[in-house]
Design a protein around this motif. Structure first.
Motif, PDB file in Angstrom:
ATOM      1  N   HIS A  14       0.839  -1.209   0.000  1.00  0.00           N
ATOM      2  CA  HIS A  14       0.000   0.000   0.000  1.00  0.00           C
ATOM      3  C   HIS A  14       0.873   1.258   0.000  1.00  0.00           C
ATOM      4  N   LYS A  15       1.917   1.257   0.851  1.00  0.00           N
ATOM      5  CA  LYS A  15       2.822   2.414   0.931  1.00  0.00           C
ATOM      6  C   LYS A  15       3.525   2.647  -0.402  1.00  0.00           C
ATOM      7  N   LEU A  16       3.958   1.540  -1.005  1.00  0.00           N
ATOM      8  CA  LEU A  16       4.674   1.633  -2.285  1.00  0.00           C
ATOM      9  C   LEU A  16       3.753   2.178  -3.375  1.00  0.00           C
ATOM     10  N   ASN A  17       2.537   1.634  -3.435  1.00  0.00           N
ATOM     11  CA  ASN A  17       1.575   2.090  -4.442  1.00  0.00           C
ATOM     12  C   ASN A  17       1.183   3.549  -4.230  1.00  0.00           C
ATOM     13  N   PHE A  18       1.020   3.905  -2.956  1.00  0.00           N
ATOM     14  CA  PHE A  18       0.651   5.285  -2.642  1.00  0.00           C
ATOM     15  C   PHE A  18       1.744   6.251  -3.079  1.00  0.00           C
ATOM     16  N   ARG A  19       2.991   5.875  -2.790  1.00  0.00           N
ATOM     17  CA  ARG A  19       4.124   6.734  -3.153  1.00  0.00           C
ATOM     18  C   ARG A  19       4.188   6.911  -4.668  1.00  0.00           C
ATOM     19  N   ARG A  20       4.029   5.803  -5.402  1.00  0.00           N
ATOM     20  CA  ARG A  20       4.050   5.878  -6.874  1.00  0.00           C
ATOM     21  C   ARG A  20       2.906   6.744  -7.401  1.00  0.00           C
ATOM     22  N   SER A  21       1.728   6.540  -6.820  1.00  0.00           N
ATOM     23  CA  SER A  21       0.549   7.297  -7.244  1.00  0.00           C
ATOM     24  C   SER A  21       0.747   8.790  -6.990  1.00  0.00           C
ATOM     25  N   LYS A  22       1.303   9.100  -5.806  1.00  0.00           N
ATOM     26  CA  LYS A  22       1.536  10.501  -5.439  1.00  0.00           C
ATOM     27  C   LYS A  22       2.540  11.147  -6.386  1.00  0.00           C
ATOM     28  N   GLU A  23       3.640  10.445  -6.662  1.00  0.00           N
ATOM     29  CA  GLU A  23       4.675  10.983  -7.544  1.00  0.00           C
ATOM     30  C   GLU A  23       4.148  11.179  -8.963  1.00  0.00           C
TER      31      GLU A  23
END
Length: 411
Positions: free
Chosen positions: A5-14
């Motif tokens: 979830h953290k990884l996906n969130f970071r990618r989505s945010k970037e």
């Protein structure tokens, strides 16, 4: 999983920030606003425990978008800014300042003043060094608005010549604004930095009330205090003040000498050259030649008639007297490889003649001394001048031919 979830969130945010940046660069403000909305919603739905501090990013991006997309809608902008003040407590004072700037740009001076007054009374937790500096800036801008009000009252008093109670009322308001402004402006200019507008405003008030000693001290400190960054304007303000109050030429030359070292292309170099040329000391006249040559090294001076006139006059004096030809030689040695193309091309000769014959004359005189009688710039200009039956161009040609030996000596 939490890690995914953290990884996906970071990618989505970037990715979202990248889309926002792309839209802003292409001035697609509606698209940028949609992505920003999505970005904020994503943050609200984030259930990870990783601390994220996006408030400044939202503030910066949102402000830029609103300034363009809402077409200056003050109600929308004010609503957004109020949200930003509560979103980032540590940035409260910065947001207040930006709000004040935006109001000022839209002519809402009284509202800006009220907002800065409210910000000045704001406190949160223990006062930090950063908050203290930001608070001084808020107070300084409020002082600047007090100065604007003082200036407005002063103009009313001077223009309308009020009498009786009206006159007394304006004077009282003026004095109140002066006291408020002076306290805050005096504080900010003690801190090392570039405070041009604040210094000028404070000095203007001091001069109006006849406190010339204090004004001179403020300007002197601003220009010469080693803790302050190098600032050409500080020396300009000091020079202009000294000139207004009739200070000695020695003091004026001293102020402009430092300005020359910092910005050799400054417009005041004409004044500097003129003062140096009037001196009886040969060292100062030598410096004058160096000053005007240095100014003409810059593209902004290429068509400055006054500058070429100063150079032509001094070069002509040296050539006629045949004293200090080494001065010209020293200045020319470092320029002979590039000045001909920079100042004396055939194209420039034609353009200068068409646009400004006075400029052509001054440049041609210098060209004749530096490059000799066969210089293409001189030949074109003198030919056109003689064809137009202009006496001074015939005399120019004779002068250069008579002193062509100078070219041979300096080259």
């Amino acid at each position: 999983s939490s890690r995914e979830h953290k990884l996906n969130f970071r990618r989505s945010k970037e990715a979202c920030l990248s889309y926002i940046q792309d839209a802003m660069l292409q001035k697609q403000w509606k698209r940028a606003a949609e992505f920003l909305t999505f970005y904020i919603e994503s943050l609200e739905k984030d259930y990870s425990r990783e601390p994220i501090g996006p408030s400044e990013m939202i503030w910066r991006i949102g402000t830029e978008i609103l300034c363009h997309y809402s077409h200056g809608n003050m109600k929308e902008f004010s609503c957004f800014i109020e949200q930003m003040k509560t979103l980032g407590i540590k940035r409260y004072l910065k947001v207040c300042l930006e709000d004040a700037f935006h109001l000022l740009c839209n002519g809402q001076i009284d509202e800006a003043y009220r907002n800065l007054s409210l910000a000045e009374s704001w406190r949160y937790g223990e006062q930090t060094a950063i908050q203290d500096k930001e608070m001084k800036l808020v107070q300084a801008y409020r002082g600047l608005l007090d100065y604007c009000n003082w200036s407005k009252q002063k103009n009313i008093l001077l223009e309308h010549g009020l009498d009786g109670f009206a006159d007394l009322s304006v004077e009282q308001e003026m004095h109140r604004c002066f006291q408020n402004a002076a306290v805050n402006l005096k504080e900010i200019i003690k801190i090392p930095g570039v405070w041009d507008l604040f210094v000028k405003s404070y000095v203007d008030m001091l001069e109006f009330y006849g406190d010339h000693n204090e004004a001179h001290q403020v300007l002197n400190e601003y220009a010469y205090n080693s803790k302050f960054p190098a600032n050409p304007n500080a020396h300009v303000y000091l020079y202009q003040f000294m000139k207004r109050h009739g200070e000695s030429k020695k003091s004026l030359i001293s102020a402009l000498r430092i300005l020359h070292d910092i910005v050799p292309s400054h417009e005041l170099m004409i004044d500097f050259n003129t003062m140096l040329q009037k001196s009886k000391k040969w060292k100062k006249r030598r410096l004058g030649l160096e000053v005007i040559f240095a100014a003409l090294d810059y593209a902004g001076w290429k068509e400055n008639v006054k500058a070429w006139s100063c150079l032509a006059r001094q070069v002509k004096q040296i050539v006629v007297s045949e004293k200090h030809l080494d001065w010209i030689k020293q200045e020319w040695n470092s320029r002979k490889d590039w000045w001909p193309a920079f100042h004396y091309s055939h194209y420039l000769a034609k353009r200068n003649w068409q646009e400004n014959k006075s400029l052509s004359y001054e440049k041609a005189l210098v060209a004749g001394i530096l490059l000799g009688k066969d210089c293409k710039y001189l030949k074109y200009v003198s030919h056109q001048g003689c064809k137009a039956q202009l006496k001074k161009f015939r005399m120019l040609k004779k002068f250069v031919n008579r002193h062509n030996h100078v070219y041979l000596r300096i080259s």
